[in-house]
Design an enzyme around this catalytic site. Structure first.
Site, short mmCIF file in Angstrom:
data_model
loop_
_atom_site.label_atom_id
_atom_site.label_comp_id
_atom_site.label_asym_id
_atom_site.label_seq_id
_atom_site.Cartn_x
_atom_site.Cartn_y
_atom_site.Cartn_z
N HIS A 34 -28.06 20.60 -0.53
CA HIS A 34 -27.96 21.25 -1.85
C HIS A 34 -27.29 22.48 -2.10
CE1 HIS A 34 -30.02 22.13 -5.77
NE2 HIS A 34 -29.98 23.23 -5.37
N TYR B 281 -9.20 -3.53 -11.33
CA TYR B 281 -9.15 -2.24 -10.57
C TYR B 281 -7.52 -1.62 -10.91
CZ TYR B 281 -6.40 -3.75 -6.63
OH TYR B 281 -5.38 -4.36 -5.79
N GLU C 85 -26.40 14.49 -2.54
CA GLU C 85 -27.69 14.64 -2.46
C GLU C 85 -28.64 13.68 -3.17
OE1 GLU C 85 -30.02 18.29 -3.59
OE2 GLU C 85 -28.27 18.60 -4.96
N GLU D 89 -7.20 1.46 -13.30
CA GLU D 89 -6.50 2.72 -12.68
C GLU D 89 -5.67 3.40 -13.55
OE1 GLU D 89 -8.05 2.06 -7.86
OE2 GLU D 89 -6.15 1.25 -8.63
N CYS E 110 -1.50 1.41 -3.34
CA CYS E 110 -2.53 2.53 -3.29
C CYS E 110 -2.12 3.82 -2.81
CB CYS E 110 -3.64 2.36 -2.22
SG CYS E 110 -3.04 1.16 -0.74
N CYS F 295 0.62 -1.14 -0.12
CA CYS F 295 -0.14 -0.15 0.06
C CYS F 295 0.79 1.18 -0.09
CB CYS F 295 -0.83 0.00 1.31
SG CYS F 295 -2.01 1.67 1.33
#
Length: 448
Positions: free
Chosen positions: A437, A178, A442, A182, A48, A43
């Site tokens: 908002h 992934y 939302e 990526e 990552c 990582c």
């Protein structure tokens, strides 16, 4: 005095191993950790963290163009890969130093050597030193899979992508998961011509079909090329130093760099597991029980090497739970239900809980709510790219059992929303929450 050199000997100083070492030492254990490469593991060093920094760097390509629509007189900008690469690697060095400081401040002995198990309580170090421990924890992670084809030595893995001398003009990526998606998004924004080669017809297996399809649609619109159902034959190095990827069927692909991103295998080779009767499965992953104990009573394993869920936060939780259980007098297990995950593609996607297909198979009757919209920023920037939010609901109980999203900041939004799914909240409770908002998030409380 103990009959052993250490109460705990950890092999691997990645996220899981460091957390287990630190917590065990905090409980009063005498701990050592062996790491043959660098502290921080996949990582921090080659996964990552540096990849997310590249993602941030890639975003500026579109942000600079969009800025003109927002009134900024942005000139045409050139990209310098060595600058970003060196700054990212410097940040990795800084983080590694922090991890080392954490081990040192908890009086954990760091041994910068390869270690192999010689028995239930013994470890052999590369220097020739033999060490004994009451408990041994294996946290060696996983390693990229390299296909067994002619010319495979000309390709690289995600480990080497952060060290490229130059940004490739043409990049071929082998894989559909992934990591492949990526890096496809990242290097496309850096100006590379990207071709993603997949042996099947499915990208991102395990994610909801709707968001997978949307990512491919957007990626193709940006100019990323795809080759599906492609079986590799060989990789040929040409006289000018470029590469050519050949397939069993179909035209070859000329490129400058070939990235193998077709999966990761538990890193167990040469660990000496057989010397202590530690069992592995057909994939080479170490078999463990709910408390991370292997078939050898004194040996445990956490993280990617067990192939339960190959996610850094999961490895950290497993390491912490192990240390609390064995040294803290507080037996704990890790709950693998409703673990959120994300793909930092362009745009990013994220999901938690059951996909629509999984929910139908498990629950029978489900309700699906979606919002397919163009974010405000994209509208003013003149981008047609649309976000997609999807909520999967148990029709019998009204409980939200899955959330799946693709769009700007989807992982950031989903992290908070995952709490609601984990807590078993209902669609009505989402509806009862007043919208914030204007925001993209939302949409989650306005789904119809």
């Amino acid at each position: 005095m103990s009959d052993y050199d250490f109460d705990l000997f950890v092999i691997g100083a990645g996220s899981g191993g460091v957390r287990a070492s630190r917590v065990a030492a905090g409980h009063g254990a005498k701990v050592a950790v062996a790491e043959e490469y660098r502290v921080g593991g996949t990582c921090v060093i080659r996964g990552c963290v540096p990849k997310k920094l590249l993602v941030y760097g890639a975003h500026f390509a579109e942000d600079l163009k969009d800025a003109r629509r927002f009134g900024w007189n942005v000139p045409d900008c050139g990209f310098e890969w060595p600058t970003l690469r060196d700054n990212v690697l410097a940040e990795v060095d800084r983080l590694e130093g922090l991890y080392k400081n954490t081990l040192d401040s908890h009086q954990v002995e760091l041994i910068p050597e390869r270690a192999a198990i010689t028995g239930p309580h013994s470890v052999h170090l590369a220097s020739g030193r033999e060490v004994t421990a009451k408990h041994i924890l294996i946290a060696t992670g996983a390693w990229p899979v390299v296909p067994e084809i002619e010319g495979a030595e000309h390709g690289i893995t995600s480990n080497e992508m952060f060290h490229l001398e130059a940004c490739p003009r043409r990049l071929a990526i082998v894989g559909g998961g992934y990591i492949a998606n990526e890096f496809a998004g990242i290097f496309h924004q850096f100006g590379s011509q990207v071709t993603l080669v997949n042996r099947s017809s499915t990208l991102l297996r395990g994610y909801d079909e709707s968001v997978r399809d949307r990512l491919m649609q957007i990626s193709m619109g940006k100019g990323i090329q795809f080759r599906f159902n492609a079986q590799l034959d060989k990789i040929e190095k040409m006289d000018d130093g470029t590469l050519c990827v050949h397939f069993k069927d179909g035209d070859p692909i000329p490129c400058d760099v070939v990235l193998f991103a077709a999966g990761r295998r538990p890193h167990t080779d040469g660990l000496g597991l057989e010397n202590a009767g530690v069992e592995v499965n057909e994939k080479g992953a170490i078999k463990v029980d709910d408390h991370s104990r292997t078939s050898c009573e004194s040996i445990y394993a956490v993280g990617d090497v067990t192939d339960r869920l190959q996610l850094t936060p999961v490895a950290i939780r497993e390491g912490h739970a192990f240390a609390d259980t064995v040294f803290g007098g507080n037996p704990r297990t890790v709950d693998y239900d409703c673990v959120p995950s994300a793909v930092f593609s362009d745009p990013p996607l994220a999901g938690v809980g059951l996909t629509e297909a999984q929910a139908k198979n498990k629950l029978g009757t489900v309700k699906v709510y979606t919002s397919d919209f163009r974010p405000m920023k994209n509208v003013l920037a003149g981008r047609e790219e649309r976000a997609l939010y999807k909520m999967v609901v148990d029709a019998t109980t009204d409980r939200v059992v899955g959330l799946h999203m693709i769009g700007p900041d989807a992982p950031e939004i989903l992290q908070a929303a995952a709490i609601a799914v984990k807590a078993g909240l209902t669609k009505q409770q989402f509806d009862d929450t007043v919208a914030l908002h204007p925001s993209m998030a939302e949409e989650l409380v306005l789904l119809k």
